[in-house]
Design a protein around this motif. Structure first.
Motif, PDB file in Angstrom:
ATOM      1  N   GLN A 112       0.786  -1.206  -0.225  1.00  0.00           N
ATOM      2  CA  GLN A 112       0.015  -0.066  -0.001  1.00  0.00           C
ATOM      3  C   GLN A 112       0.910   1.085   0.057  1.00  0.00           C
ATOM      4  N   LEU A 113       1.060   2.001  -1.154  1.00  0.00           N
ATOM      5  CA  LEU A 113       1.874   3.057  -1.108  1.00  0.00           C
ATOM      6  C   LEU A 113       0.839   4.359  -1.262  1.00  0.00           C
ATOM      7  N   TYR A 114       0.832   5.145  -0.330  1.00  0.00           N
ATOM      8  CA  TYR A 114       0.037   6.378  -0.193  1.00  0.00           C
ATOM      9  C   TYR A 114       1.027   7.275   0.033  1.00  0.00           C
ATOM     10  N   TYR A 115       0.630   8.465  -0.435  1.00  0.00           N
ATOM     11  CA  TYR A 115       1.422   9.801  -0.197  1.00  0.00           C
ATOM     12  C   TYR A 115       0.629  10.992  -0.624  1.00  0.00           C
ATOM     13  N   ASN A 116       0.982  11.950   0.199  1.00  0.00           N
ATOM     14  CA  ASN A 116       0.385  13.271   0.036  1.00  0.00           C
ATOM     15  C   ASN A 116       1.456  14.523   0.361  1.00  0.00           C
ATOM     16  N   THR A 117       1.751  15.305  -0.844  1.00  0.00           N
ATOM     17  CA  THR A 117       2.683  16.277  -0.855  1.00  0.00           C
ATOM     18  C   THR A 117       2.133  17.680  -1.078  1.00  0.00           C
ATOM     19  N   GLY A 118       0.901  17.979  -0.790  1.00  0.00           N
ATOM     20  CA  GLY A 118       0.162  19.000  -0.691  1.00  0.00           C
ATOM     21  C   GLY A 118      -0.426  19.276  -2.160  1.00  0.00           C
ATOM     22  N   GLY A 119      -0.260  18.250  -3.172  1.00  0.00           N
ATOM     23  CA  GLY A 119      -1.016  18.420  -4.498  1.00  0.00           C
ATOM     24  C   GLY A 119      -1.917  17.093  -4.515  1.00  0.00           C
ATOM     25  N   PRO A 120      -2.131  16.372  -5.451  1.00  0.00           N
ATOM     26  CA  PRO A 120      -3.168  15.359  -5.540  1.00  0.00           C
ATOM     27  C   PRO A 120      -2.542  14.331  -4.560  1.00  0.00           C
ATOM     28  N   ARG A 121      -3.699  13.687  -3.640  1.00  0.00           N
ATOM     29  CA  ARG A 121      -3.268  12.712  -3.058  1.00  0.00           C
ATOM     30  C   ARG A 121      -3.111  11.318  -3.715  1.00  0.00           C
ATOM     31  N   VAL A 122      -2.309  10.580  -3.451  1.00  0.00           N
ATOM     32  CA  VAL A 122      -2.183   9.170  -4.316  1.00  0.00           C
ATOM     33  C   VAL A 122      -2.264   7.977  -3.310  1.00  0.00           C
ATOM     34  N   TYR A 123      -2.881   7.162  -3.965  1.00  0.00           N
ATOM     35  CA  TYR A 123      -3.035   5.811  -3.153  1.00  0.00           C
ATOM     36  C   TYR A 123      -2.914   4.828  -4.452  1.00  0.00           C
ATOM     37  N   THR A 124      -1.830   3.934  -4.072  1.00  0.00           N
ATOM     38  CA  THR A 124      -1.585   2.913  -4.961  1.00  0.00           C
ATOM     39  C   THR A 124      -1.670   1.533  -4.212  1.00  0.00           C
ATOM     40  N   GLU A 125      -2.279   0.541  -4.754  1.00  0.00           N
ATOM     41  CA  GLU A 125      -2.239  -0.799  -4.080  1.00  0.00           C
ATOM     42  C   GLU A 125      -1.854  -1.865  -4.968  1.00  0.00           C
ATOM     43  N   VAL A 126      -1.199  -2.905  -4.756  1.00  0.00           N
ATOM     44  CA  VAL A 126      -0.524  -3.940  -5.293  1.00  0.00           C
ATOM     45  C   VAL A 126      -1.341  -5.518  -4.790  1.00  0.00           C
ATOM     46  N   SER A 127      -2.242  -5.976  -5.694  1.00  0.00           N
ATOM     47  CA  SER A 127      -2.985  -7.215  -5.255  1.00  0.00           C
ATOM     48  C   SER A 127      -2.471  -8.428  -6.210  1.00  0.00           C
TER      49      SER A 127
END
Length: 324
Positions: free
Chosen positions: A173-188
């Motif tokens: 689960q690769l989630y991050y937020n640096t003040g722009g779009p919030r990014v949610y990446t998941e690998v199944s």
């Protein structure tokens, strides 16, 4: 001080052995022509590593590369394979613990596989359709894989990739937020023929968790230089603060909140280059840009909460992410 006391001190000093750092071969180049020099490792770098990758393009062309150097042992003896049909990537590493032990020619391991998976590049609608491509996995790719990224800001967008992979990438689960779009990446992942049918929903938890981090994205206009005043409120599983630093200049390129999987090395979704390193810390506004403070000797939690990702892994994982 009496003579006996001086003698005791001298004997004590003589019995204390200095810390001897490991010496490793270091190079970056073709596996069969990697021009080696020597590198004195830091105290925490206890392994010499050889890491190689092989990329096979759709037209049959092969690209190979090797990196050698010191490592803390975080990426030792790993093997990663991915395949989307138009390109296959094989990455593997090996480590040893004596001076200059990484002196052999080292290639990425490319075994055989008979697994078939769905292959797709699109979104959650197109990659859930029944007309996706069939793909035969290569190497020890023992999993069918789906990688899905959701970008959340004012509006949302969704990107999906399907293909083959290995189990060590699953469940990330690769989630991050640096003040722009919030990014949610998941690998199944799954392990049976064509089992990666359909697309599961990504968990987007926008509940504030009480943590705040400094935030910026450097575009060349000095967004990440002092004074630091922009912050973001962290959400869901984004419980760490990050600071992405460019070397050798040491200038910050990105700050914000992130999930723990980003800190543990799968920062490829952030497209980090070989000349960049990622630091994580825990605590409100801990990513102030003072990197030395992340490792304060007086802090009992610093070594447990801060992770340094080696540049060699980042460049290989960036190439891997491009394939995924």
């Amino acid at each position: 001080m009496k003579m006996a006391g001086w003698l005791s001190v001298l004997l004590l000093c003589a019995s204390i052995s200095p810390v001897v750092s490991l010496i490793c071969n270091t190079c970056s180049g073709l596996p069969y022509d990697c021009q080696e020099s020597t590198q004195i490792c830091t105290v925490t770098q206890t392994n010499c590593m050889s890491q190689s990758f092989t990329v096979v393009s759709e037209n049959g062309s092969v690209t190979e590369w090797t990196y050698k150097g010191c490592t803390q042992g975080l990426v030792c003896n790993e093997t990663i394979y991915t395949d989307l049909g138009y390109r296959r990537t094989y990455i593997s590493s090996t480590c040893c613990t004596t001076d200059l032990c990484n002196d052999n020619t080292y290639y990425a391991r490319v075994p055989l596989s008979t697994l078939f998976c769905e292959s797709c590049e699109g979104n959650n609608v197109s990659c859930a359709a029944s007309n996706v491509t069939s793909l035969q996995c290569a190497g020890v790719q023992d999993r069918c894989m789906t990688v899905q990224t959701v970008y959340v800001n004012v509006s949302s967008s969704n990107v999906v990739y399907k293909g083959c992979g290995t189990g060590n990438l699953c469940g990330r689960q690769l989630y991050y937020n640096t003040g722009g779009p919030r990014v949610y990446t998941e690998v199944s992942c799954c392990g049976n023929k064509y089992c990666n049918h359909g697309v599961k929903a990504v968990t987007v938890n926008e509940t504030l968790n009480g943590i705040q981090c400094y935030a910026c994205n450097e575009t060349g206009k000095g967004e990440c230089t002092a004074p630091i005043n922009k912050t973001v409120s962290c959400m869901g599983n984004m419980t760490s603060c990050l600071d992405t630093v460019g070397f050798p200049r040491g200038n910050t390129l990105m700050r914000g909140c992130c999930s723990s999987d980003v800190c543990y090395g799968l920062s490829a979704s952030m497209s980090l280059q070989a000349s960049q390193k990622l630091y994580c810390c825990q605590g409100n506004l801990c990513n102030s840009g003072n990197i030395a403070s992340y490792f304060k000797s007086g802090s009992t939690s610093a070594q447990r909460s801060v992770f340094l990702i080696g540049g060699a892994l980042l460049v290989l994982m960036k190439d891997l992410w491009t394939l995924l």
